[in-house]
Design a protein around this motif. Structure first.
Motif, PDB file in Angstrom:
ATOM      1  N   THR A 124      -9.694   5.080   5.551  1.00 29.19           N
ATOM      2  CA  THR A 124      -9.100   6.423   5.524  1.00 29.19           C
ATOM      3  C   THR A 124      -9.195   7.074   4.149  1.00 29.19           C
ATOM      4  O   THR A 124      -9.098   8.301   4.041  1.00 29.19           O
ATOM      5  CB  THR A 124      -7.622   6.371   5.927  1.00 29.19           C
ATOM      6  OG1 THR A 124      -6.868   5.713   4.906  1.00 29.19           O
ATOM      7  CG2 THR A 124      -7.439   5.656   7.255  1.00 29.19           C
ATOM      8  N   ARG A 125      -9.328   6.275   3.092  1.00 29.50           N
ATOM      9  CA  ARG A 125      -9.334   6.769   1.706  1.00 29.50           C
ATOM     10  C   ARG A 125      -8.042   7.503   1.355  1.00 29.50           C
ATOM     11  O   ARG A 125      -8.000   8.327   0.448  1.00 29.50           O
ATOM     12  CB  ARG A 125     -10.544   7.692   1.463  1.00 29.50           C
ATOM     13  CG  ARG A 125     -11.888   7.006   1.644  1.00 29.50           C
ATOM     14  CD  ARG A 125     -13.037   7.966   1.379  1.00 29.50           C
ATOM     15  NE  ARG A 125     -14.327   7.324   1.563  1.00 29.50           N
ATOM     16  CZ  ARG A 125     -14.987   6.671   0.618  1.00 29.50           C
ATOM     17  NH1 ARG A 125     -14.472   6.576  -0.597  1.00 29.50           N
ATOM     18  NH2 ARG A 125     -16.173   6.127   0.865  1.00 29.50           N
ATOM     19  N   GLN A 126      -6.980   7.199   2.050  1.00 30.24           N
ATOM     20  CA  GLN A 126      -5.683   7.836   1.789  1.00 30.24           C
ATOM     21  C   GLN A 126      -4.650   6.860   1.254  1.00 30.24           C
ATOM     22  O   GLN A 126      -3.493   7.245   1.050  1.00 30.24           O
ATOM     23  CB  GLN A 126      -5.149   8.481   3.076  1.00 30.24           C
ATOM     24  CG  GLN A 126      -5.998   9.626   3.603  1.00 30.24           C
ATOM     25  CD  GLN A 126      -5.428  10.216   4.879  1.00 30.24           C
ATOM     26  OE1 GLN A 126      -4.743   9.541   5.650  1.00 30.24           O
ATOM     27  NE2 GLN A 126      -5.693  11.495   5.105  1.00 30.24           N
ATOM     28  N   PHE A 127      -5.066   5.624   1.020  1.00 26.61           N
ATOM     29  CA  PHE A 127      -4.121   4.598   0.595  1.00 26.61           C
ATOM     30  C   PHE A 127      -4.482   4.059  -0.784  1.00 26.61           C
ATOM     31  O   PHE A 127      -5.658   3.938  -1.134  1.00 26.61           O
ATOM     32  CB  PHE A 127      -4.104   3.433   1.592  1.00 26.61           C
ATOM     33  CG  PHE A 127      -3.411   3.748   2.888  1.00 26.61           C
ATOM     34  CD1 PHE A 127      -2.091   3.373   3.093  1.00 26.61           C
ATOM     35  CD2 PHE A 127      -4.079   4.411   3.900  1.00 26.61           C
ATOM     36  CE1 PHE A 127      -1.455   3.658   4.291  1.00 26.61           C
ATOM     37  CE2 PHE A 127      -3.458   4.700   5.106  1.00 26.61           C
ATOM     38  CZ  PHE A 127      -2.138   4.318   5.296  1.00 26.61           C
ATOM     39  N   SER A 128      -3.452   3.734  -1.547  1.00 25.38           N
ATOM     40  CA  SER A 128      -3.607   3.063  -2.840  1.00 25.38           C
ATOM     41  C   SER A 128      -2.816   1.768  -2.817  1.00 25.38           C
ATOM     42  O   SER A 128      -1.857   1.622  -2.043  1.00 25.38           O
ATOM     43  CB  SER A 128      -3.078   3.944  -3.984  1.00 25.38           C
ATOM     44  OG  SER A 128      -3.730   5.178  -4.043  1.00 25.38           O
ATOM     45  N   TYR A 164       0.832  -1.199   0.000  1.00 20.89           N
ATOM     46  CA  TYR A 164       0.000   0.000   0.000  1.00 20.89           C
ATOM     47  C   TYR A 164       0.872   1.257   0.000  1.00 20.89           C
ATOM     48  O   TYR A 164       2.011   1.243   0.494  1.00 20.89           O
ATOM     49  CB  TYR A 164      -0.920   0.032   1.221  1.00 20.89           C
ATOM     50  CG  TYR A 164      -2.086  -0.925   1.140  1.00 20.89           C
ATOM     51  CD1 TYR A 164      -3.377  -0.462   0.903  1.00 20.89           C
ATOM     52  CD2 TYR A 164      -1.907  -2.301   1.304  1.00 20.89           C
ATOM     53  CE1 TYR A 164      -4.459  -1.332   0.849  1.00 20.89           C
ATOM     54  CE2 TYR A 164      -2.975  -3.182   1.240  1.00 20.89           C
ATOM     55  CZ  TYR A 164      -4.248  -2.689   1.010  1.00 20.89           C
ATOM     56  OH  TYR A 164      -5.323  -3.562   0.935  1.00 20.89           O
ATOM     57  N   ILE A 165       0.311   2.335  -0.548  1.00 15.13           N
ATOM     58  CA  ILE A 165       0.974   3.638  -0.572  1.00 15.13           C
ATOM     59  C   ILE A 165       0.060   4.647   0.102  1.00 15.13           C
ATOM     60  O   ILE A 165      -1.104   4.777  -0.288  1.00 15.13           O
ATOM     61  CB  ILE A 165       1.253   4.100  -2.011  1.00 15.13           C
ATOM     62  CG1 ILE A 165       2.054   3.044  -2.782  1.00 15.13           C
ATOM     63  CG2 ILE A 165       1.978   5.438  -2.016  1.00 15.13           C
ATOM     64  CD1 ILE A 165       2.100   3.306  -4.273  1.00 15.13           C
ATOM     65  N   LYS A 166       0.583   5.367   1.093  1.00 22.98           N
ATOM     66  CA  LYS A 166      -0.206   6.425   1.727  1.00 22.98           C
ATOM     67  C   LYS A 166       0.140   7.752   1.067  1.00 22.98           C
ATOM     68  O   LYS A 166       1.309   8.116   0.946  1.00 22.98           O
ATOM     69  CB  LYS A 166       0.068   6.512   3.221  1.00 22.98           C
ATOM     70  CG  LYS A 166      -0.835   7.551   3.919  1.00 22.98           C
ATOM     71  CD  LYS A 166      -0.565   7.643   5.405  1.00 22.98           C
ATOM     72  CE  LYS A 166      -1.504   8.668   6.051  1.00 22.98           C
ATOM     73  NZ  LYS A 166      -1.235   8.848   7.492  1.00 22.98           N
TER      74      LYS A 166
END
Length: 361
Positions: free
Chosen positions: A204-208, A161-163
């Motif tokens: 969080t909707r901040q990770f891809s 994952y990427i924040k």
């Protein structure tokens, strides 16, 4: 010489061990057609990239020595001078570094280069092209190493994952909104999390998801590699591909992306799967049928199973099975619970250690 606006490099040296027994040493996953299209994964990857570059002249492939002939057979229009052959596999960092050096020598340090695994499935190719153009625009304007971050659709424990950190502007044109794609500084990379952590990431909707696709100006990446991976870049600068035996085996994530301060993420959504193991086939082909059947199958009280056979005359008969993968290829049959397909690699180590089975790898 005409200098291309983007030089895509396909990473095609992987083994695809988790698709064994269909994927073998000389017939790895990227040479297979797994989505019913009739094209191999490598061919599909090359087709969508050469559509962006306007032809084959700017498409490059880096692969292993024992696969080079197969790549040429699969991609007959690929210029031979654009095929880089590694004498031995050293993971993705040496492949990226060597390719970038070779492209710099041909086109210069300001060339925008993209790296793409050969085994990805992408549903919406026009959306892929639009996001790739946005990433190339960002890389051309900033000292940025851009990664395409896939908008997660479920709490996967199999992906990194990427924040995303602070927003760094918008780039390209998003046909869905008429606006650009937002890009962000990378806050951090996280390795494959457990289920609870993955669920928190989604909330969080901040990770891809980390797609393993990267775009950057060649000079920017070389400068960063010189700082964070000199043990890889230095020997390659001095000796070229002859340096391979002496350079360490490292992934580009570990060698560079997790260390550089120039990492950016472009969150994207175009229908994506990295086809990591047999469960990916179910994700692509799942229907109202209780099973995914790519073989002749007669079953009693069998559900949630996947069947694959290379010989269309083979018949697989099951009774009372759930959540199982059964694959027949030649004289090998694999039977594995779906939640343990990652362990196929462990079995292959045992097979490799036994001389009587060497022809099955």
């Amino acid at each position: 010489m005409t200098y291309p606006s983007l030089v895509p490099v396909i990473l095609a040296g992987g083994k695809g061990e988790r698709f064994w027994p269909l994927s073998r040493k000389h017939r790895p996953k990227q040479f297979l057609s797994l989505d019913g299209s009739g094209k191999s994964l490598l061919q599909a990857t090359a087709d969508r990239l050469q559509a962006i570059t306007g032809g084959w002249q700017s498409v490059w492939v880096v692969t292993a020595a024992h696969l080079a002939e197969g790549v040429q057979e699969q991609l007959p229009d690929l210029p031979l001078e654009n095929l880089l052959v590694e004498p031995e596999g050293r993971d993705t960092a040496p492949a990226v570094a060597w390719s970038t050096l070779e492209i710099t020598q041909r086109y210069g340090r300001d060339t925008v280069v993209g790296f793409f695994p050969a085994d990805h499935w992408i549903e919406d190719e026009s959306a892929f092209q639009a996001t790739l153009q946005a990433a190339a625009e960002l890389a051309a304007k900033e000292a940025a190493i851009v990664t395409l971050g896939i908008a997660p659709t479920f709490p996967s424990t199999g992906y990194g994952y990427i924040k995303q950190g602070e927003q760094a502007g918008s780039f390209g044109v998003n046909s869905g909104s008429g606006q650009g794609f937002p890009a962000y500084r990378v806050d951090r990379f996280t390795e494959k999390p457990d289920r609870s952590t993955a669920e928190q990431f989604l909330e969080t909707r901040q990770f891809s998801w980390n797609s393993g696709m990267f775009i950057f100006r060649a000079g920017v990446a070389l400068d960063e590699l010189n700082i964070y991976a000199p043990e890889i870049l230095g020997p390659l600068e001095e000796k070229g591909v002859a340096a391979y035996p002496e350079i360490p085996k490292k992934s580009i994530d570990y060698a560079l992306m997790e260390k550089t301060g120039q990492a950016y993420v472009l969150p994207v959504s175009f229908g994506w799967d990295d086809l990591g193991d047999w469960n990916a086939i179910e994700r692509l082909l799942k229907s109202d049928n209780p099973n995914v059947e790519l073989a002749r199958h007669i079953g009693l009280d069998t559900q949630g199973a996947l069947f694959y056979a290379t010989n269309q005359d083979d018949l697989i008969v099951t009774i009372g099975l759930e959540d199982t993968v059964i694959v027949r290829d030649g004289n090998v049959t694999l039977i594995v619970k779906k939640d343990r397909t990652q362990e196929i690699k462990h079995v292959l180590k045992e097979i490799q250690a036994d001389p009587q089975f060497k022809d099955l790898l």
